[in-house]
Design an enzyme around this catalytic site. Structure first.
Site, short mmCIF file in Angstrom:
data_model
loop_
_atom_site.label_atom_id
_atom_site.label_comp_id
_atom_site.label_asym_id
_atom_site.label_seq_id
_atom_site.Cartn_x
_atom_site.Cartn_y
_atom_site.Cartn_z
N CYS A 165 0.80 -1.00 -0.10
CA CYS A 165 0.06 0.08 -0.01
C CYS A 165 0.65 1.32 -0.10
O CYS A 165 0.47 2.32 -0.06
CB CYS A 165 -1.07 -0.08 1.24
SG CYS A 165 -2.07 -1.52 1.22
N HIS A 305 -2.36 7.70 6.54
CA HIS A 305 -2.71 6.37 5.91
C HIS A 305 -4.27 6.05 6.65
O HIS A 305 -4.93 5.52 5.68
CB HIS A 305 -1.73 5.32 6.16
CG HIS A 305 -1.80 4.09 5.59
ND1 HIS A 305 -1.78 4.10 4.11
CD2 HIS A 305 -1.81 2.80 6.31
CE1 HIS A 305 -1.95 2.60 3.85
NE2 HIS A 305 -1.89 1.89 5.10
N GLU A 316 -0.38 5.26 13.87
CA GLU A 316 -0.28 6.37 13.00
C GLU A 316 -0.02 7.72 13.84
O GLU A 316 0.77 8.39 13.62
CB GLU A 316 -0.89 6.45 11.81
CG GLU A 316 -0.53 7.46 10.81
CD GLU A 316 -1.34 7.33 9.59
OE1 GLU A 316 -0.88 8.22 8.66
OE2 GLU A 316 -2.28 6.74 9.40
N LYS A 337 -9.45 8.03 2.74
CA LYS A 337 -9.82 6.45 2.87
C LYS A 337 -11.20 6.46 3.52
O LYS A 337 -12.18 5.35 3.15
CB LYS A 337 -9.07 5.59 3.61
CG LYS A 337 -7.50 5.36 2.80
CD LYS A 337 -6.75 4.41 3.52
CE LYS A 337 -5.47 4.33 2.92
NZ LYS A 337 -4.50 5.20 2.85
N HIS A 342 -9.86 1.85 0.58
CA HIS A 342 -8.42 1.90 0.67
C HIS A 342 -7.65 1.18 -0.75
O HIS A 342 -8.24 0.11 -0.96
CB HIS A 342 -7.61 0.77 1.74
CG HIS A 342 -6.31 0.72 1.97
ND1 HIS A 342 -5.61 1.25 1.01
CD2 HIS A 342 -5.68 0.14 2.70
CE1 HIS A 342 -4.25 1.00 1.36
NE2 HIS A 342 -4.24 0.31 2.41
N PHE A 403 1.72 -3.64 3.74
CA PHE A 403 2.19 -4.96 4.27
C PHE A 403 3.79 -5.18 3.87
O PHE A 403 4.10 -4.84 2.78
CB PHE A 403 1.36 -6.06 3.73
CG PHE A 403 0.07 -6.02 4.21
CD1 PHE A 403 -0.39 -5.31 5.34
CD2 PHE A 403 -0.88 -7.05 3.68
CE1 PHE A 403 -1.96 -5.33 5.90
CE2 PHE A 403 -2.28 -7.00 4.23
CZ PHE A 403 -2.71 -6.38 4.96
#
Length: 417
Positions: A165, A305, A316, A337, A342, A403
């Protein structure tokens, strides 16, 4: 050596809340949710039955039926958003040195739909291999920039960045670095993803990563809310034309903003989970600031994010507090998002466009779907909940984490000659 300056001269977007940059931005500032029950396949047996799908996209009408069949949706999306960006930038490639114009594109997965269809067809057969000759070239993640370069005759550097991502943030950073080093004049950069299919939704369900709020999809993406229960899958593409300043001025280009920095880091912690203290996320924001020659107090807005996962959102915010100190309470942050879902490998590009437009319009898009404060978060932070906020935005930062512990952060500022 003295770095060259890099500016943004064109934008293109295909998103779950709009099939152009103007529609996308209008959706953002008005807090529109792109989430709805999935239409592209039967979700009867799936835990999650909704997503943020692209709507009213006619691949056959855009590409012609024959050519559309040769391309996975993630490539179709890439070509669509890039066409808008090329037109927006006023590019006539016949008048430019195309050997110094490249394409760097991000995708976390690539042609998942193609892979799924071909394997299912094989499994239903008698064991005789009857694969489509376009199987491999439709599937591979690097084919999107390949098709963009073929369409426009661009012979500069051409490749795909794959970092889950964070992929399209990495594509922006790579393009930025080539340009400021004088290795090229212009890049078409960004990212695309198309994983809303049985394999994509089923795979993320198996990880317990997706929201299962099937009774209310429109409010399922709830970054920083007490009742968040996972991310909402999205799809689409975002294209940004990055250009060396002198080249842009020479051709009389309009300039949206200047890209001034990018940072990269790794969590070095876990295959899918972020570091619980946000160490990699704090490191990447600090690295981007250092690269840009900026101080924390220079940042006005961070497009976070913010995926709406129980463990991802807190790390975050810890990272922002670590990276910005007391200034964390003076900036706006928001997770777009909450509206788009996402977009995985395309998220960085689509969200960088939101940051660029925040600069252009002095408007911070909201984090929608906030209903209940979570005591884990310091509520002195301005999460820009539920409504867009007007403020002067001179410098904006945008984060992407993937990831494998991949982190990438980019910074844009208002252009001044």
């Amino acid at each position: 050596m003295e770095f060259k300056r890099v500016v943004v001269t064109g934008l293109g977007a295909l998103t779950p809340i709009g099939n152009s940059v103007a529609e996308y931005w209008n959706g953002l500032v008005n807090g529109v949710s792109g989430a709805a029950l999935i239409k592209s396949f039967d979700t009867t047996h799936f835990k999650t039955k909704f997503a943020c799908e692209v709507k009213n996209f006619d691949a056959d009408g855009f590409l012609g039926r024959k050519d559309a069949r040769k391309l996975d949706p993630f490539v179709q999306y890439a070509l669509f958003s890039t066409e808008e960006a090329v037109k927006d930038a006023g590019l006539d490639f016949s008048k430019l040195d195309t050997s110094r114009i490249g394409v760097i594109w991000g995708s976390g997965i690539g042609g998942l739909k193609t892979f799924l269809d071909e394997v299912v067809n094989f499994a239903k057969g008698d064991g005789t291999p009857k694969f489509n000759p376009f199987f491999i070239p439709k599937m591979i993640a690097d084919i999107a920039p390949g098709h963009i370069s073929i369409k426009y005759g661009l012979r500069g550097p051409n490749f795909t960045t794959v970092s889950a991502c964070a992929s399209s943030n990495n594509s922006l950073i790579d393009a930025f670095n080539y340009l400021r080093l004088g290795k090229a004049n212009m890049f078409i950069t960004g990212g695309s993803e198309a994983i809303i299919n049985e394999a994509g939704i089923g795979g993320f369900n198996a990880m317990h990563a997706l929201s299962t709020r099937n009774d209310d999809p429109a409010t399922a993406s709830r970054p920083f809310d007490l009742d968040r229960d996972g991310f909402v899958a999205g799809e689409g593409a975002g294209t940004i034309i990055l250009e060396e300043l002198g080249h842009a001025k020479a051709r009389g280009a309009k300039i949206y903003a200047e890209m001034v920095g990018g940072g990269m880091s790794a969590d070095a912690y876990h295959m899918t989970a972020p570091h619980p203290e946000g160490l990699g996320a704090a490191l990447v924001m600090k690295a981007a600031l250092e690269d840009a020659g900026l101080q924390p107090a220079d940042i006005d807005y961070v497009n976070v994010h913010g995926t709406s996962t129980p463990i991802g959102d807190p790390q975050e915010i810890k990272a922002i507090q670590e990276a910005f100190g007391d200034h964390a309470y003076k900036i706006n942050i928001s997770s777009t998002k909450s509206m788009t879902g996402h977009l995985l490998g395309a998220a960085g590009a689509v969200e960088a466009i939101a940051a660029i437009l925040a600069l252009k319009n002095d408007m911070v898009p909201p984090t929608i779907n906030h209903f209940t404060d979570d005591p884990v978060f310091d509520q002195r932070i301005n999460f820009t909940f539920n409504k867009a906020q007007k403020r002067v935005v001179n410098i904006a930062q945008s984060n992407g984490f993937g990831f494998g512990g991949h982190n990438a952060s980019v910074i844009f500022k208002k252009y001044q000659d």
